[in-house]
Structures are given as C-alpha cells and as structure tokens.
Write a protein that holds these residues in place. Sequence first.
Motif, PDB file in Angstrom:
ATOM      1  N   SER A  79      76.861   2.785  61.315  1.00 45.73           N
ATOM      2  CA  SER A  79      75.895   1.881  61.944  1.00 45.73           C
ATOM      3  C   SER A  79      75.468   2.377  63.327  1.00 45.73           C
ATOM      4  N   LYS A  80      76.211   3.326  63.885  1.00 46.08           N
ATOM      5  CA  LYS A  80      75.848   3.888  65.184  1.00 46.08           C
ATOM      6  C   LYS A  80      74.821   5.016  65.057  1.00 46.08           C
ATOM      7  N   ILE A  81      74.459   5.352  63.822  1.00 40.82           N
ATOM      8  CA  ILE A  81      73.564   6.482  63.590  1.00 40.82           C
ATOM      9  C   ILE A  81      72.190   5.995  63.137  1.00 40.82           C
ATOM     10  N   GLN A  82      71.157   6.467  63.809  1.00 43.67           N
ATOM     11  CA  GLN A  82      69.776   6.211  63.415  1.00 43.67           C
ATOM     12  C   GLN A  82      69.137   7.540  63.018  1.00 43.67           C
ATOM     13  N   VAL A  83      68.701   7.667  61.777  1.00 42.62           N
ATOM     14  CA  VAL A  83      68.013   8.881  61.337  1.00 42.62           C
ATOM     15  C   VAL A  83      66.570   8.828  61.844  1.00 42.62           C
ATOM     16  N   ILE A  84      66.165   9.864  62.600  1.00 45.66           N
ATOM     17  CA  ILE A  84      64.802   9.897  63.143  1.00 45.66           C
ATOM     18  C   ILE A  84      64.014  11.110  62.644  1.00 45.66           C
ATOM     19  N   TRP A  85      64.637  11.933  61.777  1.00 48.93           N
ATOM     20  CA  TRP A  85      63.971  13.107  61.199  1.00 48.93           C
ATOM     21  C   TRP A  85      63.531  14.107  62.267  1.00 48.93           C
ATOM     22  N   ASN A  86      62.507  14.884  61.964  1.00 48.04           N
ATOM     23  CA  ASN A  86      61.953  15.866  62.898  1.00 48.04           C
ATOM     24  C   ASN A  86      60.456  15.924  62.624  1.00 48.04           C
ATOM     25  N   SER A  87      59.705  16.606  63.485  1.00 49.34           N
ATOM     26  CA  SER A  87      58.262  16.628  63.269  1.00 49.34           C
ATOM     27  C   SER A  87      57.613  17.804  63.972  1.00 49.34           C
ATOM     28  N   LEU A  88      56.446  18.172  63.456  1.00 46.36           N
ATOM     29  CA  LEU A  88      55.543  19.107  64.113  1.00 46.36           C
ATOM     30  C   LEU A  88      54.258  18.330  64.425  1.00 46.36           C
ATOM     31  N   ASP A  89      53.179  19.032  64.700  1.00 46.51           N
ATOM     32  CA  ASP A  89      51.929  18.356  65.049  1.00 46.51           C
ATOM     33  C   ASP A  89      51.174  18.013  63.764  1.00 46.51           C
ATOM     34  N   PHE A  90      51.608  16.954  63.103  1.00 49.86           N
ATOM     35  CA  PHE A  90      51.058  16.600  61.802  1.00 49.86           C
ATOM     36  C   PHE A  90      49.588  16.188  61.899  1.00 49.86           C
ATOM     37  N   THR A  91      49.187  15.620  63.018  1.00 45.63           N
ATOM     38  CA  THR A  91      47.784  15.226  63.188  1.00 45.63           C
ATOM     39  C   THR A  91      46.877  16.447  63.196  1.00 45.63           C
ATOM     40  N   LYS A  92      47.258  17.462  63.958  1.00 46.85           N
ATOM     41  CA  LYS A  92      46.460  18.690  63.994  1.00 46.85           C
ATOM     42  C   LYS A  92      46.510  19.399  62.650  1.00 46.85           C
ATOM     43  N   GLN A  93      47.686  19.425  62.025  1.00 44.70           N
ATOM     44  CA  GLN A  93      47.809  20.068  60.724  1.00 44.70           C
ATOM     45  C   GLN A  93      46.942  19.361  59.682  1.00 44.70           C
ATOM     46  N   THR A  94      46.880  18.050  59.757  1.00 51.71           N
ATOM     47  CA  THR A  94      46.036  17.294  58.835  1.00 51.71           C
ATOM     48  C   THR A  94      44.558  17.610  59.068  1.00 51.71           C
ATOM     49  N   GLU A  95      44.176  17.770  60.312  1.00 49.45           N
ATOM     50  CA  GLU A  95      42.796  18.138  60.633  1.00 49.45           C
ATOM     51  C   GLU A  95      42.424  19.461  59.973  1.00 49.45           C
ATOM     52  N   TYR A  96      43.300  20.465  60.081  1.00 49.43           N
ATOM     53  CA  TYR A  96      43.011  21.764  59.460  1.00 49.43           C
ATOM     54  C   TYR A  96      43.093  21.688  57.942  1.00 49.43           C
ATOM     55  N   PHE A  97      44.038  20.905  57.444  1.00 52.71           N
ATOM     56  CA  PHE A  97      44.149  20.739  55.994  1.00 52.71           C
ATOM     57  C   PHE A  97      42.855  20.158  55.425  1.00 52.71           C
ATOM     58  N   GLU A  98      42.340  19.124  56.065  1.00 52.67           N
ATOM     59  CA  GLU A  98      41.098  18.508  55.609  1.00 52.67           C
ATOM     60  C   GLU A  98      39.930  19.487  55.683  1.00 52.67           C
ATOM     61  N   ARG A  99      39.962  20.350  56.680  1.00 54.52           N
ATOM     62  CA  ARG A  99      38.872  21.309  56.866  1.00 54.52           C
ATOM     63  C   ARG A  99      38.814  22.323  55.723  1.00 54.52           C
ATOM     64  N   TYR A 100      39.986  22.695  55.187  1.00 53.14           N
ATOM     65  CA  TYR A 100      40.028  23.785  54.211  1.00 53.14           C
ATOM     66  C   TYR A 100      40.397  23.356  52.790  1.00 53.14           C
ATOM     67  N   LYS A 101      40.722  22.094  52.591  1.00 50.97           N
ATOM     68  CA  LYS A 101      41.272  21.704  51.283  1.00 50.97           C
ATOM     69  C   LYS A 101      40.265  21.819  50.142  1.00 50.97           C
ATOM     70  N   ASP A 102      38.978  21.707  50.437  1.00 43.01           N
ATOM     71  CA  ASP A 102      37.982  21.760  49.371  1.00 43.01           C
ATOM     72  C   ASP A 102      37.432  23.162  49.135  1.00 43.01           C
ATOM     73  N   ILE A 103      37.954  24.116  49.870  1.00 44.45           N
ATOM     74  CA  ILE A 103      37.548  25.515  49.672  1.00 44.45           C
ATOM     75  C   ILE A 103      38.416  26.124  48.576  1.00 44.45           C
ATOM     76  N   GLU A 104      37.826  26.811  47.659  1.00 48.16           N
ATOM     77  CA  GLU A 104      38.588  27.459  46.592  1.00 48.16           C
ATOM     78  C   GLU A 104      39.633  28.404  47.172  1.00 48.16           C
ATOM     79  N   ARG A 105      40.799  28.420  46.548  1.00 49.32           N
ATOM     80  CA  ARG A 105      41.868  29.292  47.047  1.00 49.32           C
ATOM     81  C   ARG A 105      41.427  30.754  47.081  1.00 49.32           C
ATOM     82  N   SER A 106      40.643  31.165  46.108  1.00 49.07           N
ATOM     83  CA  SER A 106      40.170  32.552  46.095  1.00 49.07           C
ATOM     84  C   SER A 106      39.323  32.854  47.327  1.00 49.07           C
ATOM     85  N   ASP A 107      38.524  31.884  47.736  1.00 51.25           N
ATOM     86  CA  ASP A 107      37.705  32.077  48.936  1.00 51.25           C
ATOM     87  C   ASP A 107      38.561  32.077  50.199  1.00 51.25           C
ATOM     88  N   LEU A 108      39.554  31.207  50.224  1.00 47.49           N
ATOM     89  CA  LEU A 108      40.477  31.208  51.359  1.00 47.49           C
ATOM     90  C   LEU A 108      41.165  32.559  51.487  1.00 47.49           C
TER      91      LEU A 108
END
Length: 377
Positions: free
Chosen positions: A155-184
């Motif tokens: 009960s003394k332990i709180q799991v808080i995980w870890n993180s990177l800049d998910f907001t920025k990563q999501t921005e780039y993901f959205e930018r490139y997700k609809d591009i064909e992998r071959s084109d990427l």
Amino acid sequence: MAKISILYHHFPHYRAPVMRALAVSKKHQYEFYGCIDDYEGIRAFKGDDFVTINPISFNFDNKGKMDISGYEKAISNDYDAIIIIGNINMKGTWKAQKEASINGLKTLYWAHGWLKKENFIKAKIRNYYFNRADKILTYGFRAKDIAKSTGFNPSKIQVIWNSLDFTKQTEYFERYKDIERSDLRNNIGMPNNKIMLLTISRVTDICHYEWLIDAVAYLESSKNLDCEIWMIGEGPALNGLIELAKVKNVKLNCQGALYDEELIAQHLMSADMVVSPGKLGLTGMHALAYGTPVVTHGNFDLQMPEVEAVIEGQSGVFFKYGDPTDLANKISEFLPKISSYNSIRDICRNSLIGRFTPEDQARLIDEAIDEVLNESS
C-alpha cells in the motif's frame, strides 16, 4: 494547494514532458531541484519557459559513489512534501529523506525500486531504505509484486510508469500515418523488399546486438527470409558488430546517432519491428508510440521496468534470453501479425495510452501526493 519539491541528481532530457505536466498541475505546486550538467552521455534538462531547475551539486565521493549536495532549500519547511530520486547507493538521498522528514515534510521516493528478487540481507536493506519514506513511486507493477513478496507493505507503493514526449510523438505519428510504408522507406533510403529490423540506442555490450546478427543469419539461411538491420546509435560496441556482420554476411546499415525526432519517427514507422535483445527501456516506449512492435527477451530479472509496456503477442514478443535461434523464431512467428499495418499500429499505441504518457504520470503523482497529505482526490 500543497507545495512540493522534486529532488533529482539530474533530470534527463526525456523527463521534460512529465515535468511540464506537473508544472501546470491544478492540484499542487511543484518545484524542481537537480544538477544541470550532462551525465554519461545523457543530456540534462536545464529548464525552459515552463520549468525552472534550481541547481544542486551532483558529484562522486572518494569511493566513486554518486552523491548529491546543496539541496537544503528543497528539504526546507517551505514545502509540504518532497519527491526524491530513490537510489539506495546515493547516500545523499538517505540524508535528504531524513532531514526532510525532520523538517515536517512528507517524503516520497521516485525509483525503479525492486527489479529482481535479492538475497535476504540485500532485501532487508532495500526494504529499510524505502520504508523510511511515506510513499514509493515505481515504474511498474513488477516492482510492487517483488516488494510484496519480501514483506514490504504494497500500500506504500504507487505505480506511476514512465513516459516520453507522447504529445510530440503523436503529432509526428498523425503526420505520417497515412503515407504508404513504401513511400516512407523511400524518403529515408530504406529498402522496400526486405524485412527491416531496427535498433535504436547507445551501442554497448549490454545491448547484445550480436544476438540479433546471429538471428538474422539464421533467418536468412534456415528460413529464406531477406532481412536487414538498421542500427540507430553510436557507442563502443559498434565496430565489433560491424565486423561480426561482415563475417556472418548480414546486412547491417549503421545510421549513426539521430536526435531529430521527426526523422526518428519516419525511421520507426518504416521498420517492421524494433529489436532490443539485451534489455528494453525507453526504446520500447519510443517504438510503440510510433506503432511499431517490439522484440526483446523475457527474463524479467534482467529487464528494465518499461518492458511492461509490451503486451506479448500483440504489441511485441519475448524470446529466450541469450538464445539467438529463439530470437529468430520469434521474429518469424510474429511477422504475420504485422501484415495488418494499421491494426498493429493501433495495438502498439494503445499499449501506452492510459499508462505511459506524461499526463498519466502527472495524474498518478498528484494522486500519491493527495494520499500522503490526506487530501481528497
């Protein structure tokens, strides 16, 4: 609104997003203390328009042990609570916790905590260290399970995980997700007719990339799969791996160190899988944020807590530690899973959402502070 200090030896650059999330908390006021010098090739976050770093000293004692000093303001009764980097081998953290407690602050450790089961004496010392604090903030549930097995109060332990800049990563993901992998792939010069296995980390012996080279040699000779390794990063083990790849007749394309996040996004989204043979830390979260599954080993005593982001058989797969043939087999067995390009991307990203984002971390830290201060959530 309670006032909270956070004391670290230094804040790695990837901590910046969660620090910014804490800085705009509507529950508590957070202030940050840490050294602003880089350490062992890890860039320190030195602050920005949103976060001020109050500098302290981070050094080594006469036995070569890491230590901190100059943090008196952080432990003063100007604050209601303090979050301290939980490193049992850093004697300054023992002192800071004790003095903060004497000054009337509630104390929390932010730590890996328990990575594996230890012998009786080590476990007792570790439990004594963490029991001194009011709350422990850990990177994952496995630490909590191990602690409980040693008699530590979960009960003394709180799991808080870890993180990177998910907001920025999501921005780039959205930018490139609809591009064909071959084109990427064409955009970055990556082959379209091969299974692309990507690595991204500092290249050291502990990464065990030689297992990946052996695995690719097996995939090509025994399963007739045409693979290529793209290695992002530099380090002392790189030259030896280049020579090994030549001997094994494995195509190893060394990209060097990349720091441009948009370019990293294109690489990760172009790869079939990210492989991290020796251990999986932030690399796994980086890959999953861009929808790319992860392959790593399943000996969790030798893993990093971030491995909990991987859902086996869905967002990645585990092989037998030290067994390149099993690594090869797991890669080939997982290949059908990635044939549905958009589906695997959603699965990978969803394994992070709700846990491994700065906003999730900040929310969980706020909740832990609420608890130790007996405030309503």
